[in-house]
Design a protein around this motif. Structure first.
Motif, PDB file in Angstrom:
ATOM      1  N   ILE A   1      74.146  87.571  56.654  1.00  0.00           N
ATOM      2  CA  ILE A   1      73.969  86.567  57.281  1.00  0.00           C
ATOM      3  C   ILE A   1      73.965  86.725  58.462  1.00  0.00           C
ATOM      4  N   SER A   2      75.333  86.889  59.477  1.00  0.00           N
ATOM      5  CA  SER A   2      75.077  87.154  60.747  1.00  0.00           C
ATOM      6  C   SER A   2      73.645  88.560  61.103  1.00  0.00           C
ATOM      7  N   LYS A   3      73.702  89.605  60.424  1.00  0.00           N
ATOM      8  CA  LYS A   3      73.705  90.090  60.700  1.00  0.00           C
ATOM      9  C   LYS A   3      71.566  89.804  61.093  1.00  0.00           C
ATOM     10  N   ASN A   4      71.203  89.214  60.224  1.00  0.00           N
ATOM     11  CA  ASN A   4      70.002  88.936  60.041  1.00  0.00           C
ATOM     12  C   ASN A   4      69.639  87.369  61.402  1.00  0.00           C
ATOM     13  N   ILE A   5      70.688  86.455  61.100  1.00  0.00           N
ATOM     14  CA  ILE A   5      70.793  85.892  62.368  1.00  0.00           C
ATOM     15  C   ILE A   5      70.799  86.295  64.117  1.00  0.00           C
ATOM     16  N   VAL A   6      71.529  87.322  63.932  1.00  0.00           N
ATOM     17  CA  VAL A   6      71.662  88.463  65.379  1.00  0.00           C
ATOM     18  C   VAL A   6      70.056  88.838  65.585  1.00  0.00           C
ATOM     19  N   ASN A   7      69.472  89.285  64.670  1.00  0.00           N
ATOM     20  CA  ASN A   7      67.565  90.048  64.680  1.00  0.00           C
ATOM     21  C   ASN A   7      66.657  89.367  65.116  1.00  0.00           C
ATOM     22  N   MET A   8      67.110  88.158  64.472  1.00  0.00           N
ATOM     23  CA  MET A   8      65.902  87.036  64.731  1.00  0.00           C
ATOM     24  C   MET A   8      66.134  86.622  66.374  1.00  0.00           C
ATOM     25  N   MET A   9      66.974  86.921  67.281  1.00  0.00           N
ATOM     26  CA  MET A   9      67.368  86.423  68.461  1.00  0.00           C
ATOM     27  C   MET A   9      66.854  87.203  69.364  1.00  0.00           C
ATOM     28  N   GLY A  10      67.014  88.977  68.629  1.00  0.00           N
ATOM     29  CA  GLY A  10      66.656  89.935  69.670  1.00  0.00           C
ATOM     30  C   GLY A  10      67.699  90.958  69.419  1.00  0.00           C
ATOM     31  N   GLY A  11      69.446  90.354  69.022  1.00  0.00           N
ATOM     32  CA  GLY A  11      69.831  91.335  69.903  1.00  0.00           C
ATOM     33  C   GLY A  11      70.303  91.779  68.739  1.00  0.00           C
ATOM     34  N   THR A  12      71.499  92.894  69.186  1.00  0.00           N
ATOM     35  CA  THR A  12      72.132  93.699  68.481  1.00  0.00           C
ATOM     36  C   THR A  12      73.451  93.253  67.920  1.00  0.00           C
ATOM     37  N   ILE A  13      74.184  93.811  66.751  1.00  0.00           N
ATOM     38  CA  ILE A  13      75.423  93.675  65.626  1.00  0.00           C
ATOM     39  C   ILE A  13      75.869  95.166  65.999  1.00  0.00           C
ATOM     40  N   THR A  14      77.014  95.211  66.443  1.00  0.00           N
ATOM     41  CA  THR A  14      78.078  96.694  66.022  1.00  0.00           C
ATOM     42  C   THR A  14      79.056  96.233  65.755  1.00  0.00           C
ATOM     43  N   VAL A  15      79.579  97.199  64.861  1.00  0.00           N
ATOM     44  CA  VAL A  15      81.272  96.881  64.505  1.00  0.00           C
ATOM     45  C   VAL A  15      81.784  98.727  64.556  1.00  0.00           C
ATOM     46  N   ASN A  16      82.706  98.653  65.213  1.00  0.00           N
ATOM     47  CA  ASN A  16      83.685 100.425  65.710  1.00  0.00           C
ATOM     48  C   ASN A  16      85.021  99.415  64.561  1.00  0.00           C
ATOM     49  N   SER A  17      85.752 100.445  63.456  1.00  0.00           N
ATOM     50  CA  SER A  17      87.181 100.327  62.776  1.00  0.00           C
ATOM     51  C   SER A  17      87.206 101.913  61.958  1.00  0.00           C
ATOM     52  N   GLU A  18      88.544 101.728  62.113  1.00  0.00           N
ATOM     53  CA  GLU A  18      89.463 102.545  61.597  1.00  0.00           C
ATOM     54  C   GLU A  18      90.373 101.458  60.857  1.00  0.00           C
ATOM     55  N   ALA A  19      89.964 102.683  59.092  1.00  0.00           N
ATOM     56  CA  ALA A  19      91.177 102.243  58.135  1.00  0.00           C
ATOM     57  C   ALA A  19      92.210 102.495  58.474  1.00  0.00           C
ATOM     58  N   GLY A  20      93.370 100.629  58.977  1.00  0.00           N
ATOM     59  CA  GLY A  20      94.910 100.544  59.081  1.00  0.00           C
ATOM     60  C   GLY A  20      95.261 100.680  60.086  1.00  0.00           C
ATOM     61  N   LYS A  21      93.745 100.626  61.265  1.00  0.00           N
ATOM     62  CA  LYS A  21      94.194 100.037  62.729  1.00  0.00           C
ATOM     63  C   LYS A  21      93.344  98.932  63.232  1.00  0.00           C
ATOM     64  N   GLY A  22      92.780  98.620  62.716  1.00  0.00           N
ATOM     65  CA  GLY A  22      91.291  97.393  63.173  1.00  0.00           C
ATOM     66  C   GLY A  22      90.473  97.499  63.149  1.00  0.00           C
TER      67      GLY A  22
END
Length: 975
Positions: A657-678
């Motif tokens: 849902i968040s991705k769709n809303i951000v796309n409608m706003m003309g923006g981007t959403i990205t994620v950086n993650s590592e298992a066990g570290k956040g």
């Protein structure tokens, strides 16, 4: 004498020949009877297979037919909702278009309100259906549906029942089916034109009716009639059915029951005992030759042996017409005999392949790898005798490398006197067509099941998601209400709690409005409502909503800003808040007790004129995500199934849902993650800014003054210091409370005191309250000290004031809030009184206006009256639209300034009442401002209000600020 001896010898030879012919007659009769048994068994097996195929096809067709009928019925219910007023003509056209037999529309009491006229009514069918228990269950649970195939007399019906979408009740549709026809196959055609060995006849009956046969002349007859016509009786000794036709032809056969069908198989005696007649005829000829020419005995014996071999081959061929290859294994001698082989049958084993090694090699060369081991075990002749014990046969299905499917059958052929099997027959049948049809049907059923499961899962997940989204602000409402009730003596604290309750309630109302807007949910269309938004309000509202969960898990919350110059932007506040709340909620869920969550908003230059770029970052030190899952994090219904996430609720919809809303706003959403570290989620959008860039002026009393910022986060310190320098203060910072105390002492000793201290509450070495207490000992009581915190300070407010805190400011800190806090610290009491007076004047700007409130609910009347009178308005109340029309008709022209009109009322609704008032003879009364104040909050409701002649629309629950703003607009339009 010789002649007498010769005659005696001839007579003896004749007797011997006659006796031998009798023996031959009896022997071959036995052989033929055994052959008849085998043929009957094989034919019955084949017939069962054909009937089973028909039953399977019928079941699949019935499922598809019911699914199609359910789709049509659901579509009809949806059409009734869309059209609003669904007529009998509409229903007749739909029934004719969809080729239905009939449709009945029922109300909640199961009374017919609408019925098609295209076909005859099936009263008995309705009675059968309406008497079932699940009809009441569907009324009580509108999400359920029902389909069934019913048989009434000789007729069969497909029935579908779904809830009405336009009102309470049911839609009942049915379709008459031909009982013996399924798709393109009828039961009567299953054996039509099928050649049975030995010119036999197959007859399949259901009860007494013949429903299928390879003799079309028998269709439509009854078994009981045939028994009488053909003088059918039972041979108890052999278990056969024996019949004699009108032409004195004798038939032998048997019957077997399978399900609701009975299979009769008949063969003409001439065909059955052909071997016997042939053998006896041949033997008679041979005997004559023997009698005439004893010298040709050897030749005749060889000829007889040859005939016997041919007879055996004919029997085997008759049995093996359904098989492409047949092999006889002699288990005692270890030899095999290839009886029949097809050129396309690669699995047939030649004599040299009898050894296990050769057999294994041949299997691996011709059979698909996944079936090799299974077929090798199936054809293991060392274990076959043991495996066949207690079984008439063993079967196995495999696929060849050339794509063909084979059904292999192992049948015992000979047993010794101890009952041990000494020979077996391996027969292979090409079942490629049947297998492909079976796989195709299975694939179709799997797809149908998957589609049904997906629809059910999507519905469940949607409800779960709404439950989660609604419970979050509801938790804040309940929690702050409980806190307010325990601090009734602290007015400021209760007001703060009420403010947070109001924020969460408005967020909850927005969610409910979104859930109830079914037209947007069904169409998948979500419109962005871009309005002016004050960025600090977004983050303070977010903090108020999540505060309870943060405290419950004892998590550390950091919220800060970086280079935010433009605080007023144009965007959809609800959608932006929904995106941030989804991300922060995930961070809280997947971060353990005592973990850290960091929220940051920063502004960057934008190439588009009149716009600014904003980055919203949410970082945690929780469980993190694997690289594989990060690729699917924004897919719907996706959650990483790991042990660390066990027991954590969620639907997997939030990020999609968040991705769709951000796309409608003309923006981007990205994620950086590592298992066990956040994980860290970054949302970047460009927003239009309102007006010119605000240049905040210095606070005159603090211009050029020194300020000390104390926060364990260096980025926060630098951000606050930059704001202080922008308003011409001299800012310094430290990340330690102990160092802050030392810096205060040093400044006093050097006579360069800090005029303002801004201190974080939560710091690792010394918390903000203790830091303030120690600094107060050094600097005295006059210098302002502001506590900066991301947490609820109500529990420490008293202790903080005793320690010397003069004000609290919430994180994240924006320039407007910092300057307001500093200005407040330097204002004298008279200035504060003037500000309060100005605010009161603004709130009472419409005092004295006379309002006619039209509302039928007593509780709503009481609430609305109290709210309006607190704003200085005079209120009269009537309970219905008819009363409002009468009141306005008899009132003076100046008696009322505005009407607040409810929509749904028992006698006359608000739309009708408005139209009646607009027709009054008095021009002033006819044009009085009328404002809809109703729970009908959708866009179409607003449109109806304006079409009825209303001036504005206010959605319940009412808010005095909203009412006053609408009054501003309405009264301004009149002027």
């Amino acid at each position: 004498m010789k002649s007498k001896i010769r005659w005696n010898l001839s007579g003896l030879l004749l007797v011997v020949l006659i006796l031998m012919e009798g023996v031959i007659w009896a022997a071959f009769t036995k052989v033929d009877k055994e052959g008849l048994h085998t043929v009957i068994e094989e034919t019955n097996s084949f017939s069962k297979l054909r009937i089973q195929e028909y039953e399977d096809y019928s079941a699949n067709d019935r499922v598809k037919s019911l699914v199609r009928l359910l789709d049509k019925t659901t579509e009809l219910s949806s059409s009734m909702k869309k059209l609003g007023h669904y007529t009998k003509q509409d229903l007749d056209e739909y029934v004719e278009t969809q080729r239905l037999t009939g449709v009945l529309v029922l109300d909640e009491n199961l009374n017919a309100v609408l019925q098609d006229t295209s076909g005859s009514a099936e009263e008995s069918l309705w009675g059968e259906m309406l008497g079932k228990d699940y009809i009441k269950e569907i009324l009580e649970h509108p999400e359920e549906t029902y389909t069934e195939r019913l048989s009434l007399g000789d007729d069969s019906y497909d029935v579908a029942v779904v809830p009405r979408q336009d009102a309470d009740g049911l839609v009942f549709a049915y379709e008459k089916k031909d009982k013996n026809i399924t798709g393109d196959i009828s039961l009567a055609s299953v054996f039509a034109d099928f050649p049975v060995s030995m010119n036999g006849i197959i007859v399949v009956s259901r009860e007494d009716d013949i429903v299928s046969t390879n003799d079309v002349s028998l269709l439509g007859h009854q078994v009981s009639g045939l028994k009488a016509t053909y003088e059918i009786s039972t041979d108890r000794k052999n278990g056969w059915i024996v019949g004699r036709s009108a032409e004195n032809k004798i038939w032998y056969g048997g019957k077997e029951k399978t399900g609701e069908y009975t299979i009769y198989v008949f063969f003409p005696s001439a065909q059955i005992f052909m071997t016997r007649y042939s053998a006896c005829g041949l033997y008679t000829a041979a005997a004559i030759l023997i009698y005439l020419l004893i010298l040709l005995v050897q030749s005749n014996m060889e000829r007889s042996a040859l005939k016997q071999s041919q007879k055996r081959m004919r029997i085997i061929n008759a049995l093996g017409t359904a098989y492409s290859s047949i092999i006889l294994f002699d288990l005692a001698s270890g030899k095999i005999e290839l009886i029949k082989q097809s050129a396309t049958d690669d699995v047939v084993l030649e004599s040299e392949l009898y050894s296990k090694e050769s057999q294994r090699k041949h299997i691996q060369e011709t059979i698909k790898e996944e079936y090799c081991e299974q077929f090798e075990q199936f054809t293991d002749m060392e274990t076959v005798a043991e495996r066949l014990k207690g079984h008439r046969l063993l079967t196995n299905t495999i696929q060849m490398k050339n794509g063909l499917w084979l059904l292999s059958v192992l049948v015992p052929q000979r047993v010794d006197k101890d009952g041990t099997i000494t020979a077996v027959l391996l027969a292979n049948q090409n079942v490629t067509t049947e297998k492909e049809k079976e796989l195709k049907q299975e694939y179709a059923l799997r797809n149908a099941l998957a589609a049904a499961e997906h629809a059910n899962k999507a519905k469940t997940n949607f409800l779960n998601s709404m439950s989660h989204d609604i419970r979050t602000p509801m938790n804040a409402v309940i929690g702050f209400t409980a806190l307010a009730s325990t601090h009734m003596d602290n007015k400021e604290l209760v007001l703060e709690y009420l403010k947070k309750i109001n924020i969460s309630s408005r967020h909850l109302l927005s969610l409910i409005n979104d859930v109830l807007d079914m037209s947007r949910i069904e169409s998948g269309i979500v419109r962005l409502e871009e309005v002016k938004v004050h960025l600090p309000d977004v983050f303070h509202d977010l903090r108020s909503i999540i505060q309870g969960n943060i405290s419950a898990k004892q998590q550390e919350l950091y919220i800060d800003t970086q280079n935010v110059v433009h605080e007023d932007i144009i965007t959809d506040k609800l959608r932006l808040n929904q995106v941030l709340l989804n991300i922060v909620s995930n961070a809280m869920k997947f971060t353990p007790v005592g973990g850290m969550i960091n929220i940051r908003v920063s502004e960057h230059p934008c190439s588009r004129a009149g716009y600014a770029s904003y980055t919203f970052s949410v970082r945690d030190n929780g469980v993190g995500m694997s690289p594989e899952f990060q690729e699917h994090i924004f897919d719907a219904f996706t959650r990483e199934q790991t042990a660390t996430r066990s027991g954590i609720p969620g639907t997997g919809l939030g990020m999609a849902i968040s991705k769709n809303i951000v796309n409608m706003m003309g923006g981007t959403i990205t994620v950086n993650s590592e298992a066990g570290k956040g994980s860290e989620f970054i949302v970047a959008i460009e927003c239009q800014i309102t007006g010119d860039t605000v240049k905040y002026k210095p606070v005159p009393e603090l211009q050029g003054a020194r300020a000390l910022v104390v926060d364990d986060d260096a980025n926060t310190c630098m951000s606050v210091c930059k704001m202080l320098r922008d308003i011409e203060m001299l800012a310094d910072w430290t990340t330690s409370g102990k160092e802050a105390v030392l810096r205060a002492k040093e400044a006093c000793e050097m006579k360069k005191e800090f005029k303002v201290y801004i201190i974080d509450w939560q710091m690792p070495d010394m918390n903000g309250i203790e830091t303030v207490r120690r600094i107060r000992r050094v600097i005295g009581a006059d210098t302002p000290i502001i506590i900066l915190t991301a947490y609820d300070w109500s529990d420490i407010a008293e202790e903080a004031k005793e320690a010397g805190v003069t004000a609290f400011v919430s994180k994240p800190l924006f320039m407007s809030e910092l300057r307001a806090a500093l200005t407040h610290q330097t204002l004298d009491p008279d200035a504060e009184d003037e500000a309060e007076t100005a605010e009161a004047a603004r709130r009472y700007r419409h005092a004295g206006k006379k309002v006619l409130l039209v509302e039928d609910n007593e509780l709503n009347q009481e609430i609305a009256t109290a709210i309006l009178e607190e704003a200085g308005l005079s209120v009269d109340v009537v309970e219905d639209g008819t009363d409002a029309v009468v009141r306005m008709g008899s009132a003076d022209e100046s008696q009322y300034d505005v009407i607040l009109m409810d929509i749904q009322m028992p006698k006359m609704d608000g739309y009708t009442a408005t139209k009646e008032i607009r027709t009054l003879s008095s021009n002033k009364k006819a044009n009085i401002p009328i404002i809809a104040m109703t729970a009908n909050a959708f866009e179409e409701d607003k449109k109806k209000a304006f079409e009825a002649g209303m001036n504005a629309h206010i959605a319940k629950p009412i808010n005095i600020d909203v009412i006053l703003e609408v009054f501003d607009q309405v009264f301004a339009d009149q002027e």
